[in-house]
Motif scaffolding. Sequence first.
Motif, PDB file in Angstrom:
ATOM      1  N   SER A  40       0.814  -1.213   0.000  1.00 43.01           N
ATOM      2  CA  SER A  40       0.000   0.000   0.000  1.00 43.01           C
ATOM      3  C   SER A  40       0.848   1.263   0.000  1.00 43.01           C
ATOM      4  N   ALA A  41       2.125   1.137   0.308  1.00 46.80           N
ATOM      5  CA  ALA A  41       3.025   2.293   0.260  1.00 46.80           C
ATOM      6  C   ALA A  41       3.551   2.564  -1.154  1.00 46.80           C
ATOM      7  N   ARG A  42       3.374   1.626  -2.061  1.00 41.07           N
ATOM      8  CA  ARG A  42       3.827   1.843  -3.436  1.00 41.07           C
ATOM      9  C   ARG A  42       3.003   2.963  -4.066  1.00 41.07           C
ATOM     10  N   PRO A  43       3.608   3.842  -4.854  1.00 39.40           N
ATOM     11  CA  PRO A  43       2.860   4.952  -5.454  1.00 39.40           C
ATOM     12  C   PRO A  43       1.631   4.510  -6.238  1.00 39.40           C
ATOM     13  N   SER A  44       1.715   3.349  -6.895  1.00 37.09           N
ATOM     14  CA  SER A  44       0.598   2.861  -7.700  1.00 37.09           C
ATOM     15  C   SER A  44      -0.633   2.574  -6.847  1.00 37.09           C
ATOM     16  N   VAL A  45      -0.417   2.215  -5.596  1.00 36.35           N
ATOM     17  CA  VAL A  45      -1.509   1.910  -4.678  1.00 36.35           C
ATOM     18  C   VAL A  45      -1.855   3.127  -3.832  1.00 36.35           C
ATOM     19  N   ALA A  46      -0.845   3.803  -3.331  1.00 41.30           N
ATOM     20  CA  ALA A  46      -1.060   4.940  -2.439  1.00 41.30           C
ATOM     21  C   ALA A  46      -1.884   6.038  -3.102  1.00 41.30           C
ATOM     22  N   GLY A  47      -1.693   6.246  -4.392  1.00 41.12           N
ATOM     23  CA  GLY A  47      -2.450   7.271  -5.098  1.00 41.12           C
ATOM     24  C   GLY A  47      -3.935   6.969  -5.135  1.00 41.12           C
ATOM     25  N   LEU A  48      -4.286   5.697  -5.327  1.00 44.25           N
ATOM     26  CA  LEU A  48      -5.695   5.319  -5.353  1.00 44.25           C
ATOM     27  C   LEU A  48      -6.314   5.432  -3.959  1.00 44.25           C
ATOM     28  N   ILE A  49      -5.540   5.077  -2.941  1.00 47.47           N
ATOM     29  CA  ILE A  49      -6.022   5.203  -1.570  1.00 47.47           C
ATOM     30  C   ILE A  49      -6.314   6.671  -1.239  1.00 47.47           C
ATOM     31  N   ALA A  50      -5.429   7.557  -1.652  1.00 51.34           N
ATOM     32  CA  ALA A  50      -5.639   8.986  -1.399  1.00 51.34           C
ATOM     33  C   ALA A  50      -6.903   9.484  -2.093  1.00 51.34           C
ATOM     34  N   ASP A  51      -7.154   9.011  -3.309  1.00 49.77           N
ATOM     35  CA  ASP A  51      -8.381   9.394  -4.023  1.00 49.77           C
ATOM     36  C   ASP A  51      -9.617   8.935  -3.249  1.00 49.77           C
ATOM     37  N   ASP A  52      -9.568   7.717  -2.717  1.00 52.53           N
ATOM     38  CA  ASP A  52     -10.712   7.181  -1.977  1.00 52.53           C
ATOM     39  C   ASP A  52     -10.945   7.937  -0.677  1.00 52.53           C
ATOM     40  N   GLN A  53      -9.865   8.334  -0.018  1.00 48.46           N
ATOM     41  CA  GLN A  53     -10.007   9.098   1.216  1.00 48.46           C
ATOM     42  C   GLN A  53     -10.676  10.440   0.942  1.00 48.46           C
ATOM     43  N   ALA A  54     -10.329  11.039  -0.186  1.00 46.29           N
ATOM     44  CA  ALA A  54     -10.970  12.301  -0.557  1.00 46.29           C
ATOM     45  C   ALA A  54     -12.451  12.082  -0.852  1.00 46.29           C
ATOM     46  N   PHE A  55     -12.783  10.952  -1.478  1.00 43.13           N
ATOM     47  CA  PHE A  55     -14.171  10.614  -1.775  1.00 43.13           C
ATOM     48  C   PHE A  55     -14.973  10.447  -0.489  1.00 43.13           C
ATOM     49  N   VAL A  56     -14.412   9.744   0.499  1.00 43.29           N
ATOM     50  CA  VAL A  56     -15.093   9.521   1.769  1.00 43.29           C
ATOM     51  C   VAL A  56     -15.307  10.842   2.506  1.00 43.29           C
ATOM     52  N   ALA A  57     -14.289  11.695   2.490  1.00 42.61           N
ATOM     53  CA  ALA A  57     -14.401  12.992   3.154  1.00 42.61           C
ATOM     54  C   ALA A  57     -15.506  13.840   2.518  1.00 42.61           C
ATOM     55  N   LYS A  58     -15.572  13.800   1.187  1.00 45.57           N
ATOM     56  CA  LYS A  58     -16.595  14.574   0.486  1.00 45.57           C
ATOM     57  C   LYS A  58     -17.986  14.038   0.790  1.00 45.57           C
ATOM     58  N   ALA A  59     -18.106  12.702   0.912  1.00 43.95           N
ATOM     59  CA  ALA A  59     -19.397  12.089   1.206  1.00 43.95           C
ATOM     60  C   ALA A  59     -19.814  12.297   2.660  1.00 43.95           C
ATOM     61  N   GLY A  60     -18.857  12.625   3.525  1.00 39.19           N
ATOM     62  CA  GLY A  60     -19.148  12.836   4.934  1.00 39.19           C
ATOM     63  C   GLY A  60     -19.431  11.566   5.706  1.00 39.19           C
ATOM     64  N   TRP A  61     -18.877  10.458   5.236  1.00 39.56           N
ATOM     65  CA  TRP A  61     -19.104   9.177   5.898  1.00 39.56           C
ATOM     66  C   TRP A  61     -18.141   8.976   7.059  1.00 39.56           C
ATOM     67  N   ASP A  62     -18.612   8.257   8.050  1.00 37.06           N
ATOM     68  CA  ASP A  62     -17.781   7.873   9.184  1.00 37.06           C
ATOM     69  C   ASP A  62     -17.479   6.376   9.054  1.00 37.06           C
ATOM     70  N   LEU A  63     -16.213   6.045   8.852  1.00 33.95           N
ATOM     71  CA  LEU A  63     -15.791   4.652   8.689  1.00 33.95           C
ATOM     72  C   LEU A  63     -14.734   4.328   9.746  1.00 33.95           C
ATOM     73  N   PRO A  64     -15.163   4.180  10.999  1.00 34.37           N
ATOM     74  CA  PRO A  64     -14.194   3.970  12.079  1.00 34.37           C
ATOM     75  C   PRO A  64     -13.500   2.621  11.975  1.00 34.37           C
ATOM     76  N   LYS A  65     -12.257   2.574  12.449  1.00 38.84           N
ATOM     77  CA  LYS A  65     -11.520   1.331  12.463  1.00 38.84           C
ATOM     78  C   LYS A  65     -12.131   0.390  13.498  1.00 38.84           C
ATOM     79  N   GLN A  66     -12.253  -0.880  13.120  1.00 43.45           N
ATOM     80  CA  GLN A  66     -12.880  -1.870  13.969  1.00 43.45           C
ATOM     81  C   GLN A  66     -11.823  -2.692  14.715  1.00 43.45           C
ATOM     82  N   ASP A  67     -12.171  -3.104  15.904  1.00 47.00           N
ATOM     83  CA  ASP A  67     -11.276  -3.922  16.722  1.00 47.00           C
ATOM     84  C   ASP A  67     -11.498  -5.396  16.361  1.00 47.00           C
ATOM     85  N   VAL A  68     -10.539  -5.950  15.600  1.00 44.94           N
ATOM     86  CA  VAL A  68     -10.643  -7.352  15.215  1.00 44.94           C
ATOM     87  C   VAL A  68      -9.366  -8.102  15.579  1.00 44.94           C
TER      88      VAL A  68
END
Length: 229
Positions: free
Chosen positions: A201-229
């Motif tokens: 996930s640290a590779r640029p090819s993956v990290a860039g897509l993750i950053a795009d998704d984080q921006a999408f979630v922020a724009k949608a205003g969703w709360d996606l808390p980390k779960q204890d598993v």
Amino acid sequence: MIMQLLGAPLSPFVKKARIVAAEKAIDYAYDPRPSPLGWPEGFERINPLKRVPALLPDPANPDYAINDSSAICAYFDRLKPEPALFPAAAEALGRALWIEEFCDSEMASKIGMGVFRPVFFNLASGKAADYEAAKAGFETVAKTLLTYLENQLDGKTWFAGDAFSIADIAVTCQLYSLSFVGFDIPATRFPNLAAHYQRCSARPSVAGLIADDQAFVAKAGWDLPKQDV
């Protein structure tokens, strides 16, 4: 005319194709619209099965589409052989294709229906995320599938041979679907797999897509808390 890749950005199969394209620096135009939440008019002409991703090598000719992420990734690898993402050695190639199939079939089904859907699809339809169902789904995935992958990595950096390959990409896309809805791989239970995911996930090819998704979630205003598993 530049080729066109179609498919919803959160699809692990679309992500797999986009990561391969990024690793190989292959240019394409991207259309994120086709998804189970809504199919553009005429998409059946491209893929009568209504699945993503779809690739149009010539956007002017939708009748000649390459469908399915494995077919698209193989096409990309032949189109631009370097860097190689499919091992040259027979045994390593066989292993890579097996791990890719393992992820694309059983793992994708269990994660998609049991973990991702109760959270994302609920939120996308205006409902509350069902984390109880998602936690039960995660444990089903963890019991057999994650345990298998953890053992396959014992003493290894990559899943097939000594280099990053399509196997590692396929695994990363599935683990990302878990992480996106709050289910990070617990390092205490799966140390090899958690470390592998961090590497990939640290590779640029993956990290860039993750950053795009984080921006999408922020724009949608969703709360996606980390779960204890």
